[in-house]
Design an enzyme around this catalytic site. Structure first.
Site, PDB file in Angstrom:
ATOM      1  N   CYS A   1      11.417 -58.239  26.390  1.00 11.31           N
ATOM      2  CA  CYS A   1      10.094 -57.338  26.835  1.00 11.31           C
ATOM      3  C   CYS A   1       8.834 -58.057  27.152  1.00 11.31           C
ATOM      4  O   CYS A   1       8.149 -58.710  25.999  1.00 11.31           O
ATOM      5  CB  CYS A   1       9.955 -56.130  25.965  1.00 11.31           C
ATOM      6  SG  CYS A   1       8.696 -55.204  26.244  1.00 11.31           S
TER       7      CYS A   1
ATOM      8  N   CYS B   1       6.001 -53.425  33.675  1.00 11.09           N
ATOM      9  CA  CYS B   1       7.083 -54.086  33.272  1.00 11.09           C
ATOM     10  C   CYS B   1       7.074 -55.459  33.280  1.00 11.09           C
ATOM     11  O   CYS B   1       6.768 -55.927  34.365  1.00 11.09           O
ATOM     12  CB  CYS B   1       8.426 -53.582  33.714  1.00 11.09           C
ATOM     13  SG  CYS B   1       9.933 -54.434  33.139  1.00 11.09           S
TER      14      CYS B   1
HETATM   15  N1  LIG Z   1       9.034 -53.364  29.725  1.00  9.08           N
HETATM   16  C1  LIG Z   1       9.542 -54.541  29.293  1.00  9.08           C
HETATM   17  C2  LIG Z   1      10.932 -54.477  29.880  1.00  9.08           C
HETATM   18  C3  LIG Z   1      11.822 -53.857  28.806  1.00  9.08           C
HETATM   19  C4  LIG Z   1      13.049 -54.125  29.492  1.00  9.08           C
HETATM   20  C5  LIG Z   1      14.055 -52.961  28.825  1.00  9.08           C
HETATM   21  N2  LIG Z   1      13.876 -51.681  29.754  1.00  9.08           N
HETATM   22  C6  LIG Z   1      15.659 -53.291  29.040  1.00  9.08           C
HETATM   23  O1  LIG Z   1      16.286 -52.618  28.669  1.00  9.08           O
HETATM   24  O2  LIG Z   1      15.787 -54.429  29.687  1.00  9.08           O
HETATM   25  C7  LIG Z   1       8.863 -55.748  29.933  1.00  9.08           C
HETATM   26  O3  LIG Z   1       7.599 -55.672  29.877  1.00  9.08           O
HETATM   27  O4  LIG Z   1       9.557 -56.824  30.019  1.00  9.08           O
END
Ligand SMILES: N[C@H](CCC[C@H](N)C(=O)O)C(=O)O
EC number: 5.1.1.7
Length: 302
Positions: A94, A240
């Site tokens: 993350c 993200c």
């Molecule tokens: N928000 C996160 C990604 C989470 C990814 C997660 N949702 C997954 O299942 O890979 C980021 O800042 O990289």
């Protein structure tokens, strides 16, 4: 049963934080004695009945991690970012969460900075904190190696997946691995990014077994893009970090190949991130991290 004898529910300290409004509930577990069940994670992430967040991050000694391949990192990184999606599922990485995690370690005196190495399910990540333009701390995290997932089979454009969104013809997307899985779609200029319906998960064909985070991307000019994201295990989020890196790397790849130290600005609904292509097929993510509040929450027993 009298009120006095009602079973008390475990009171859990937490800190709420976010990175470009990708928000998390951090739960300290400094002696590794407080695992979190999927139900407890869903409760903590619940924006109505719980605290609310896109993810839940347990702060735990690397030597206490459930996974042996994480415990093996204990000599390189004292603390493990145990990242869980809002639905309770575990994720490898993350990017926004790493910045908030390091901000928490520094505030709590669990790391000294300006550099901090943290363990994740996708290996050790090193973050460097500096003063940002607005005087607020900025965190640059080496997210490590990345790759186009099906580089051996896709055509010149790297498309390996068709992505169906309500109201649009299926669009071609490219899968990238940033420790966690992503599919990046470059939208036609005619599409209005903010108009797209992301209330349901984009349908991927073929559907990757592990699911994927899906980034919808529009270039805004050289080294500048805007994107929205539908995250695996969460839904649409306002940002993200690994997704921003995937989006920038996809656009760099589509224009030939990333150049060493090429930097892209990525505008997400929750703010702005910067992605730098590092030599050796690695990538760096830079952006803010904010610790919003601390509290204690009574969690269900499981
Ligand atoms: N928000 C996160 C990604 C989470 C990814 C997660 N949702 C997954 O299942 O890979 C980021 O800042 O990289």
């Amino acid at each position: 049963m009298s009120i006095e004898s009602a079973p008390t529910r475990p009171a859990v300290p937490f800190t709420k934080g976010h990175g470009t409004q990708n928000d998390f509930v951090l739960v300290p577990d400094l002696d590794g004695a407080r695992g979190l069940t999927d139900a407890q994670v869903r409760f903590l992430a619940d924006r109505r009945g719980g605290i609310g967040g896109d993810g839940v991050i347990r702060v735990v000694p690397t030597r206490c991690a459930e996974e042996s391949e994480v415990r093996a990192l204990a000599d390189e990184a004292e603390w493990f970012m145990d990242y869980r999606n809002a639905d309770g599922s575990r994720a490898e990485m993350c990017g926004n969460g790493t910045r908030v995690f390091v901000a928490y370690l520094l505030r709590e005196g669990l790391a000294s900075g300006p550099e901090a190495a943290i363990a994740t399910r996708a290996g050790v990540k090193v973050a460097r904190v500096s003063e940002g333009e607005n005087g607020e701390p900025s965190y640059a995290v080496d997210l490590g190696p990345w790759r186009v997932t099906h580089a051996d089979t896709v055509g010149a454009q790297g498309y390996d997946t068709l992505v169906a969104l309500p109201g649009l013809e299926p669009l071609p997307g490219m899968s990238l691995d940033l420790g966690n899985p992503h599919v990046v779609i470059a939208l036609p200029d005619t599409a209005d990014l903010m108009d797209l319906d992301l209330t349901t998960a984009p349908v991927l064909n073929p559907a990757p077994e592990s699911g994927a985070n899906v980034e919808l991307v529009q270039p805004l000019g050289p080294g500048h893009l805007q994107m929205r994201v539908h995250e695996r295990g969460v839904g649409e989020t306002r940002s993200c970090g690994t997704g921003a890196a995937a989006a920038a790397l996809a656009l760099m790849t589509w224009s030939g190949a990333p150049h060493d130290n090429e930097v892209w600005r990525v505008d997400v609904p929750g703010g702005t991130l910067h992605v730098r292509a590092l030599p050796g097929q690695r990538v760096e993510l830079a952006g803010p991290a904010v610790l919003v509040a601390d509290g204690v929450v009574e969690t269900p027993r499981d």
